[in-house]
Write a protein that holds these residues in place. Structure first.
Motif, PDB file in Angstrom:
ATOM      1  N   ILE A   1       5.153   6.401 -11.907  1.00  0.00           N
ATOM      2  CA  ILE A   1       5.830   6.614 -10.625  1.00  0.00           C
ATOM      3  C   ILE A   1       5.768   5.343  -9.775  1.00  0.00           C
ATOM      4  CG2 ILE A   1       5.791   7.961  -8.471  1.00  0.00           C
ATOM      5  CD1 ILE A   1       4.591  10.246 -10.260  1.00  0.00           C
ATOM      6  N   TYR A   2       4.631   4.672  -9.843  1.00  0.00           N
ATOM      7  CA  TYR A   2       4.486   3.450  -9.059  1.00  0.00           C
ATOM      8  C   TYR A   2       5.527   2.418  -9.492  1.00  0.00           C
ATOM      9  CZ  TYR A   2       2.606  -0.727  -6.981  1.00  0.00           C
ATOM     10  OH  TYR A   2       2.474  -1.892  -6.265  1.00  0.00           O
TER      11      TYR A   2
ATOM     12  N   LEU B   1       0.941   9.346 -14.996  1.00  0.00           N
ATOM     13  CA  LEU B   1       2.041   9.608 -14.059  1.00  0.00           C
ATOM     14  C   LEU B   1       2.000   8.626 -12.886  1.00  0.00           C
ATOM     15  CD1 LEU B   1       2.042  13.511 -13.948  1.00  0.00           C
ATOM     16  CD2 LEU B   1       3.758  12.025 -14.969  1.00  0.00           C
ATOM     17  N   PHE B   2       0.782   8.324 -12.452  1.00  0.00           N
ATOM     18  CA  PHE B   2       0.628   7.413 -11.323  1.00  0.00           C
ATOM     19  C   PHE B   2       1.235   6.039 -11.637  1.00  0.00           C
ATOM     20  CE2 PHE B   2      -2.033   3.997  -9.563  1.00  0.00           C
ATOM     21  CZ  PHE B   2      -1.728   4.150  -8.222  1.00  0.00           C
TER      22      PHE B   2
ATOM     23  N   MET C   1       0.827  -1.204   0.000  1.00  0.00           N
ATOM     24  CA  MET C   1       0.000   0.000   0.000  1.00  0.00           C
ATOM     25  C   MET C   1       0.862   1.253   0.000  1.00  0.00           C
ATOM     26  SD  MET C   1      -3.253   0.414  -0.187  1.00  0.00           S
ATOM     27  CE  MET C   1      -4.369   1.796  -0.219  1.00  0.00           C
TER      28      MET C   1
ATOM     29  N   ALA D   1       3.808   2.002  -1.473  1.00  0.00           N
ATOM     30  CA  ALA D   1       4.248   2.456  -2.801  1.00  0.00           C
ATOM     31  C   ALA D   1       3.079   3.067  -3.567  1.00  0.00           C
ATOM     32  CB  ALA D   1       4.835   1.288  -3.577  1.00  0.00           C
ATOM     33  N   LEU D   2       1.902   2.475  -3.370  1.00  0.00           N
ATOM     34  CA  LEU D   2       0.704   2.934  -4.074  1.00  0.00           C
ATOM     35  C   LEU D   2       0.331   4.343  -3.621  1.00  0.00           C
ATOM     36  CD1 LEU D   2      -0.994   1.277  -6.087  1.00  0.00           C
ATOM     37  CD2 LEU D   2      -2.668   0.991  -4.282  1.00  0.00           C
TER      38      LEU D   2
ATOM     39  N   LYS E   1       2.298   6.510  -2.150  1.00  0.00           N
ATOM     40  CA  LYS E   1       3.373   7.440  -2.546  1.00  0.00           C
ATOM     41  C   LYS E   1       3.166   7.874  -3.998  1.00  0.00           C
ATOM     42  CE  LYS E   1       8.262   7.280  -2.822  1.00  0.00           C
ATOM     43  NZ  LYS E   1       9.396   6.365  -2.771  1.00  0.00           N
ATOM     44  N   ALA E   2       2.901   6.872  -4.861  1.00  0.00           N
ATOM     45  CA  ALA E   2       2.708   7.175  -6.284  1.00  0.00           C
ATOM     46  C   ALA E   2       1.496   8.078  -6.487  1.00  0.00           C
ATOM     47  CB  ALA E   2       2.546   5.885  -7.070  1.00  0.00           C
ATOM     48  N   ALA E   3       0.424   7.789  -5.722  1.00  0.00           N
ATOM     49  CA  ALA E   3      -0.797   8.579  -5.870  1.00  0.00           C
ATOM     50  C   ALA E   3      -0.544  10.034  -5.496  1.00  0.00           C
ATOM     51  CB  ALA E   3      -1.899   7.988  -4.997  1.00  0.00           C
ATOM     52  N   ILE E   4       0.214  10.246  -4.419  1.00  0.00           N
ATOM     53  CA  ILE E   4       0.457  11.623  -3.957  1.00  0.00           C
ATOM     54  C   ILE E   4       1.409  12.359  -4.907  1.00  0.00           C
ATOM     55  CG2 ILE E   4       1.435  13.010  -2.069  1.00  0.00           C
ATOM     56  CD1 ILE E   4       0.363  10.723  -0.181  1.00  0.00           C
ATOM     57  N   VAL E   5       2.520  11.678  -5.270  1.00  0.00           N
ATOM     58  CA  VAL E   5       3.489  12.334  -6.168  1.00  0.00           C
ATOM     59  C   VAL E   5       2.824  12.666  -7.506  1.00  0.00           C
ATOM     60  CG1 VAL E   5       5.700  12.089  -7.372  1.00  0.00           C
ATOM     61  CG2 VAL E   5       5.455  11.198  -5.057  1.00  0.00           C
ATOM     62  N   ALA E   6       2.039  11.720  -8.024  1.00  0.00           N
ATOM     63  CA  ALA E   6       1.357  11.953  -9.308  1.00  0.00           C
ATOM     64  C   ALA E   6       0.400  13.130  -9.195  1.00  0.00           C
ATOM     65  CB  ALA E   6       0.603  10.705  -9.745  1.00  0.00           C
ATOM     66  N   PHE E   7      -0.250  13.246  -8.042  1.00  0.00           N
ATOM     67  CA  PHE E   7      -1.182  14.359  -7.845  1.00  0.00           C
ATOM     68  C   PHE E   7      -0.440  15.691  -7.904  1.00  0.00           C
ATOM     69  CE2 PHE E   7      -3.311  17.488  -5.184  1.00  0.00           C
ATOM     70  CZ  PHE E   7      -4.573  17.487  -5.774  1.00  0.00           C
TER      71      PHE E   7
ATOM     72  N   TYR F   1      -2.840  12.403 -14.791  1.00  0.00           N
ATOM     73  CA  TYR F   1      -2.677  11.839 -13.443  1.00  0.00           C
ATOM     74  C   TYR F   1      -2.483  10.319 -13.502  1.00  0.00           C
ATOM     75  CZ  TYR F   1      -3.570  10.465  -8.668  1.00  0.00           C
ATOM     76  OH  TYR F   1      -3.456   9.898  -7.431  1.00  0.00           O
TER      77      TYR F   1
END
Lengths: 222, 406
Positions: free
Chosen positions: B22-23, B18-19, A1, A3-4, A6-12, B15
């Motif tokens: 990045i993941y 990128l998601f 969870m 990594a998921l 982290k990716a969601a926040i950075v992408a946002f 979004y």
């Protein structure tokens, strides 16, 4: 969870950054474009005032002044064409603001001034310029099918013949002179064009326009 | 309003892209899986595959995997070409290749179920007769079966020698799919299998084999596995190559079946998407996909409407003035003014381009040679997909109710 998340926040944040830079870039471009249009409007205003002033000299030396006026009017015609295409492309933008509406109104006033100038010159000089009044409407609730096409055809006709000037007027613009002209010519449908007091309603092809103008098609085949 | 919707769609696409990227960039494999060697039967259902069957069989025989652990079972669906003769010839030389010729032509899924009854190995693979395995495909995929929860492992399927325009577009599409499926797999949300997938035999037998009345039995079996608490895994280093439709007609037909199958199976298994423990699965496969279906069809309708009105407009202007005048006004005009919306569309395209190129790097494709394919994909794919989804949504209630045969 982890990594998921982290990716969601950075992408946002990255998406937000893209959004922000998009807004800033388009704001800058919009601002620059608005300034360019303003400069052009001021330029035309000065040219019109200049031409207006020269009428004083008509009685003194008709030939020279009329030649000068004719040249000036063609110059203004070209400048107005330039602004028109800029304003039309601004219209396609997502954000139509007060500044844009103001610029459009100024443009309309300039066109009317040009029309008055042309009418005045036609009275004073031998060389005649034919003004075509072209009524369109930018109000989405008013039917204006083929207005764009009509505008392009008229621009083409006027570009090919320096003695023709198209005065395009937006029927949606609440200006006294436009409202009066609408009443005088009883404008109810769009597009409508007025050539030498003759009213043509709806879409009119090039052939018909040339016929009313008493021009042959030969010049336009080039 | 339309532009605002498009802007929101653009932002969500940026979004999501990128998601995913990045993941994958930040994901670290927790522990390295140990190699596992288990007996496996590779089921190859065939129907008129004389051009590819030999290469397909030998791609299995030449695996970097103990040969005594591999059995091949070709189930022929009454081919009209030389498929059966070719396989018979191979069975004479290779002891671990067997052939069953069905009594009547009844479709791929029946072939799979017939084969399933005959196998006694703990694992089996479904391999389409026009698909070939990379040397390490079995070895790299089978190691996942050390985990008891794993019901199926899909290989990374790429396009075999793409040449035509449509093959090239699909080549990029398949690479993007590999990437997305890997992300889904890492989040226990992979909801599909395909024509080069390894299954655990006892589980599939317990679940009653493959659904013979389904348009996309490979999608259905994945959802059934998930419903029963098993996982479907995607392995990047296990690679297979498949032959894809060369023309738009074949492509359209295939996709229409897949998409209608997707809609029907998602509806059929709607109960699993409502479970709390399947939240990620629901997000990735239902919410995200629904968003894309909406955007793509909407975009297509919009483009179509714009294209139509522009064509009419341009035709009138060219007819009444001249081609040169039209060209001058549209392309040589000095009043270039980028709108807010155009800037966003442009940035979305750039982000997509960079992401897709990165995806190719991830799937170990040479991305230098594929830059043009990616650009073509960006330009055409959304329109084609939009039209396809629209066609699918319209046809969905009446499309091939009686299953399908290949």
């Amino acid at each position: 969870m982890e990594a998921l998340k982290k990716a969601a926040i950075v992408a946002f944040f990255l998406t937000f950054l893209v959004f922000l830079s998009g807004i800033s870039i388009s704001y800058l471009i919009q601002k620059r474009s608005g300034e360019e249009v303003k400069d052009l409007i001021n330029d035309i205003k000065m040219k019109i005032d200049d031409a207006d002033l020269s009428f004083v000299l008509v009685s003194a030396n008709k030939n020279i002044t009329c030649a000068f006026l004719s040249e000036k009017i063609n110059d203004i015609k070209g400048d107005l064409q330039k602004i028109t295409s800029k304003v039309v492309s601004m219209e396609k933008d997502l954000k139509i603001n007060e500044e844009y509406k103001h610029l459009k109104r100024e443009l309309m006033i300039l066109r009317l001034k040009l029309w008055l100038l042309v009418s005045k010159m036609n009275e004073e000089c031998n060389e005649k310029i034919i003004p075509i009044l072209f009524f369109y409407n930018t109000n989405k609730e008013v039917n204006c099918d083929y207005c764009y096409e009509e505008g392009e055809i008229l621009s083409y006709v006027s570009e090919k013949n320096s003695s023709i000037i198209v005065i395009a007027l937006d029927g949606d613009e609440d200006l006294i002179l436009i409202n009066t002209l609408k009443k005088v010519y009883n404008i109810t449908t769009y597009p409508t064009i007025i050539i030498n007091d003759k009213k043509l309603e709806g879409f009119v092809g090039k052939e018909k326009i040339l016929e009313v103008l008493n021009l042959t098609n030969e010049t336009y085949k080039k | 309003m339309i532009r605002l919707l498009l802007l929101i769609a653009n932002l969500i696409s940026i979004y999501t892209t990128l998601f995913y990227l990045i993941y994958m960039l930040s994901y670290r494999e927790k522990k390295k899986l140990k190699s596992l060697y288990l007996p496996i039967t590779v089921i190859i259902p065939s129907y008129n595959k004389e051009d590819t069957i030999k290469e397909c069989i030998y791609s299995v025989l030449n695996q970097n995997y103990p040969r005594n652990l591999i059995n091949i079972l070709v189930v022929d669906d009454r081919s009209k070409d030389k498929t059966v003769e070719i396989v018979k010839e191979i069975t004479k030389k290779e002891k671990n290749v067997k052939l069953i010729v069905k009594k009547e032509h009844s479709g791929k899924v029946k072939s799979l179920n017939i084969a399933l009854k005959r196998i006694d190995t703990p694992l089996f693979m479904v391999l389409d007769a026009d698909t070939f395995l990379d040397k390490n495909a079995l070895k790299n995929a089978i190691k996942h079966f050390g985990n008891r929860e794993v019901g199926a492992v899909i290989t990374s399927m790429k396009v075999h020698k793409p040449k035509s325009f449509f093959e090239r577009l699909q080549d990029i599409e398949y690479s993007i799919s590999i990437f997305i499926r890997r992300v889904l797999s890492l989040n226990d949300s992979l909801n599909t299998t395909h024509g080069a997938t390894i299954f655990r035999s006892n589980i599939i037998k317990e679940l009653g084999g493959f659904d013979e009345n389904n348009l996309t039995e490979d999608l259905e079996i994945a959802l059934r596995l998930i419903k029963n608490g098993y996982k479907v895994i995607s392995e990047l280093s296990s690679i297979s190559y498949t032959i894809v439709p060369k023309s738009i007609k074949g492509y359209w037909k295939q996709r229409l079946r897949w998409y209608v199958g997707y809609l029907r199976n998602t509806y059929k298994y709607r109960s699993i998407f409502l479970r709390r423990e399947n939240l990620k699965l629901t997000f990735f496969t239902v919410i995200n996909t629904s968003f894309w279906i909406f955007v793509l069809t909407f975009l297509f309708l919009l483009i179509f409407k714009d294209l139509y009105s522009n064509l009419v407009r341009d035709y009138i202007i060219i007819k009444e003035t001249s081609f040169y005048y039209w060209f001058k006004v549209n392309f040589l005009s000095n009043s270039v003014y980028f709108t807010f919306y155009q800037i966003f569309t442009f940035s979305t395209l750039i982000i997509f381009l960079v992401s897709f190129l990165y995806v190719l790097k991830f799937t170990r494709d040479s991305f230098k040679s594929k830059v043009l394919n990616v650009i073509a994909y960006l330009l055409f794919s959304s329109v084609i997909q939009g039209a396809l989804w629209l066609n699918c949504l319209v046809l969905s209630p009446i499309y091939g109710r009686k299953g399908w045969k290949h």
